[in-house]
Enzyme design. Structure first.
Site, short mmCIF file in Angstrom:
data_model
loop_
_atom_site.label_atom_id
_atom_site.label_comp_id
_atom_site.label_asym_id
_atom_site.label_seq_id
_atom_site.Cartn_x
_atom_site.Cartn_y
_atom_site.Cartn_z
N CYS A 196 0.85 -1.20 0.00
CA CYS A 196 0.00 0.00 0.00
C CYS A 196 0.88 1.25 0.00
CB CYS A 196 -0.90 0.00 1.24
SG CYS A 196 -2.01 1.41 1.35
N SER A 211 0.59 3.92 1.66
CA SER A 211 0.78 4.57 2.97
C SER A 211 2.11 4.16 3.61
CB SER A 211 -0.37 4.22 3.90
OG SER A 211 -1.57 4.65 3.33
N HIS A 216 4.82 6.24 2.24
CA HIS A 216 4.93 7.58 2.83
C HIS A 216 5.91 7.57 4.01
CE1 HIS A 216 1.96 9.29 0.29
NE2 HIS A 216 0.92 8.69 0.82
N HIS A 267 0.64 -2.72 6.83
CA HIS A 267 -0.59 -2.52 7.63
C HIS A 267 -1.80 -3.18 6.97
CE1 HIS A 267 -0.69 0.57 4.58
NE2 HIS A 267 -2.00 0.53 4.69
N CYS A 285 -7.05 -3.27 4.17
CA CYS A 285 -6.87 -1.82 3.95
C CYS A 285 -7.57 -1.36 2.69
CB CYS A 285 -5.40 -1.40 3.91
SG CYS A 285 -5.24 0.35 3.46
N1 COD Z 1 -4.71 13.52 -10.65
C1 COD Z 1 -5.17 12.27 -10.87
N2 COD Z 1 -4.53 11.15 -10.39
C2 COD Z 1 -3.38 11.30 -9.70
C3 COD Z 1 -2.84 12.60 -9.45
C4 COD Z 1 -3.55 13.74 -9.97
N3 COD Z 1 -3.12 14.97 -9.77
N4 COD Z 1 -1.70 12.43 -8.72
C5 COD Z 1 -1.55 11.09 -8.53
N5 COD Z 1 -2.55 10.42 -9.13
C6 COD Z 1 -2.77 8.96 -9.16
C7 COD Z 1 -1.54 8.11 -9.40
O1 COD Z 1 -1.22 8.00 -10.76
C8 COD Z 1 -1.96 6.75 -8.81
O2 COD Z 1 -2.58 5.91 -9.75
C9 COD Z 1 -2.99 7.12 -7.74
O3 COD Z 1 -3.23 8.53 -7.88
C10 COD Z 1 -2.47 6.80 -6.31
O4 COD Z 1 -2.42 5.42 -6.20
P1 COD Z 1 -1.33 4.52 -5.43
O5 COD Z 1 -1.52 3.09 -5.91
O6 COD Z 1 0.02 5.13 -5.57
O7 COD Z 1 -1.79 4.61 -3.92
P2 COD Z 1 -2.76 3.69 -3.04
O8 COD Z 1 -4.07 3.50 -3.74
O9 COD Z 1 -2.02 2.48 -2.56
O10 COD Z 1 -2.95 4.62 -1.75
C11 COD Z 1 -3.60 5.81 -1.86
C12 COD Z 1 -3.93 6.41 -0.46
C13 COD Z 1 -4.81 7.58 -0.72
C14 COD Z 1 -4.68 5.41 0.43
C15 COD Z 1 -2.64 6.70 0.31
O11 COD Z 1 -1.66 7.28 -0.42
C16 COD Z 1 -2.94 7.58 1.54
O12 COD Z 1 -3.37 8.69 1.49
N6 COD Z 1 -2.67 6.98 2.67
C17 COD Z 1 -2.93 7.52 3.93
C18 COD Z 1 -4.34 7.31 4.24
C19 COD Z 1 -4.70 6.16 5.07
O13 COD Z 1 -5.86 5.87 5.27
N7 COD Z 1 -3.73 5.44 5.58
C20 COD Z 1 -3.94 4.32 6.34
C21 COD Z 1 -3.97 3.07 5.52
S1 COD Z 1 -3.96 3.26 3.80
ZN ZN Z 2 -3.19 1.11 3.21
#
Ligand code: COD
Ligand code: ZN
Ligand code: ZN
Length: 373
Positions: free
Chosen positions: A38, A40, A43, A59, A166
């Site tokens: 994931c 997160s 980060h 997680h 998650c």
């Molecule tokens: N416009 C459109 N799409 C975008 C932009 C933009 N400006 N910037 C990035 N993206 C796209 C990327 O191309 C990508 O496909 C997507 O956004 C992000 O996806 P991933 O695969 O990198 O991330 P995920 O899905 O694994 O995680 C996203 C979260 C939002 C869950 C994560 O980053 C986060 O905020 N985590 C903290 C929140 C949380 O609840 N944490 C506890 C467990 S997750």
């Molecule tokens: Zn997660």
């Protein structure tokens, strides 16, 4: 046991031997079958999310109970379990009101990276290694508090169950629990990563139409179509808000979900909603980020901006249900799980996440194939 340890931000995870203690009072030893890759955790690897170190990340996971500490009554050895990154007490005001994702049970342990008694269960050469979100599933085994486990049926592959811990809960829950999207509503999802694609699946499950998805990466948009997107927006080429309005006859959508974690895209989600619409922020932005919304529009258009954490989950009710929906063919989680890595290749798994190659991947600490049944 083997575990992936982060010693410092901006350095690779080191897969190495770590000592693990027996579970103490109220704790459970779990053998990890699969752990989701994931964003997160990433980060923390980059230093954007503060965490004590050295630490075992991870997680999103599922596994099998191996041993229980004194006083544990809700699980027993052999049980299959999903791990919760936000354990809840079941008794406080938040839990009683049906909002366990807001429970403060694990709060004292988050900054310290310890169990509730202030100590850790992992060590290497005498040095303490910290817990992450009370889960730390990038390892062969983990010790968690009893409240961080949801027992599940044994006929669901544990690698699928891991995703429910998650991404699937966060994404589907944002739609069905936080926003309560009604059939026929128009939905926009900004960000089509593992969590965003789960949000798309949730919108599909809720009977939303149309379902618009915006992302910067064409391969993510293709995946989004497979999960139910009726229209996709290439955010490199087009303004997401303009495109969303155009695709909804100039009105905007009933519900917009931000699944990235940027103030800028949260503003886009708000602006893309129609009169009376709701924008839901799922991504967690950096600690100093601020969301700007046009103040007049908030009032004149009676819009709502709300946050959704962990899909507003009530995990003991929601997670078994999500797995039932998977079994019934209503949640295509097999398609979400695009790749499996041995624990030794966890850094490669993160590179693949960043390059946009995969929807969701998992690491299988026991060896590929061991979590499929
Ligand atoms: N416009 C459109 N799409 C975008 C932009 C933009 N400006 N910037 C990035 N993206 C796209 C990327 O191309 C990508 O496909 C997507 O956004 C992000 O996806 P991933 O695969 O990198 O991330 P995920 O899905 O694994 O995680 C996203 C979260 C939002 C869950 C994560 O980053 C986060 O905020 N985590 C903290 C929140 C949380 O609840 N944490 C506890 C467990 S997750
Ligand atoms: Zn997660
Ligand atoms: Zn509580």
């Amino acid at each position: 046991m083997k575990a992936a340890v982060l010693y410092e931000p901006k350095t690779p995870l080191r897969v190495e031997e770590v000592e693990i203690d027996a579970p103490k009072q109220g704790e459970v030893l779990v053998r990890i079958a699969a752990a989701g890759v994931c964003h997160s955790d990433y980060h923390v690897m980059t230093g954007d999310l503060a965490a004590p170190m050295p630490i075992i990340l991870g997680h999103e996971g599922a596994g099998v109970v191996e041993a229980v500490g004194a006083g544990v009554t809700s699980v027993q050895p052999g049980d299959h379990v999903v791990l919760l990154f936000r354990a809840s007490c079941g008794r406080c005001e938040y839990c009683s009101r049906g909002r366990p994702a807001l429970c403060g049970l694990s709060r004292p342990t988050r900054a310290t990276g310890t169990m509730l008694d202030g100590t850790t269960r992992y060590r290497r050469d005498g040095e303490e290694i910290k817990h992450f979100c009370g889960v730390s599933c990038f390892a062969e085994r983990t010790v968690v508090m009893e409240q961080a486990l949801v027992p599940i049926r044994k006929d669901v592959p544990l690698e699928i169950a891991a995703l429910v811990g998650c991404s699937v809960m966060t994404g589907v829950g944002a739609v069905v629990n936080t926003a309560r999207v009604e059939p026929g509503s128009s939905v926009l999802v900004i960000g089509a990563g593992g969590v965003g694609l789960s949000t798309v699946m949730g919108a599909q499950l809720a009977g939303a139409s149309p379902i618009l998805v915006a992302d910067l990466v064409p391969s993510k948009l293709e995946l989004a179509r497979e999960f139910g997107a009726t229209h996709v927006i290439d955010a490199r080429q087009r303004d997401t808000v303009e495109a969303a309005r155009e695709l909804t006859g100039g009105e905007g959508v009933d519900y917009a979900f931000e699944v990235i974690g940027l103030g800028r895209t949260m503003t886009q989600a708000f602006r893309a909603t129609r009169r009376g619409g709701t924008a839901v922020a799922v991504g967690v932005a950096p600690s100093d980020a601020v969301v700007e919304v046009p103040a007049q529009e908030l009032v004149f258009s009676e819009k709502t901006l709300k946050g959704s954490f962990y899909g507003s989950t009530r995990p003991h009710a929601d997670m078994p249900r999500l797995l039932e929906l998977y079994r019934a063919g209503r949640l295509p989680l097999d398609r979400l799980l695009t790749r499996r890595y041995p624990l030794e290749q966890i850094n490669e798994a993160y590179q693949a996440l960043l390059s946009g190659e995969v929807a969701r991947s998992v690491v299988i600490p026991g060896g590929i194939g061991s979590a499929a049944v």
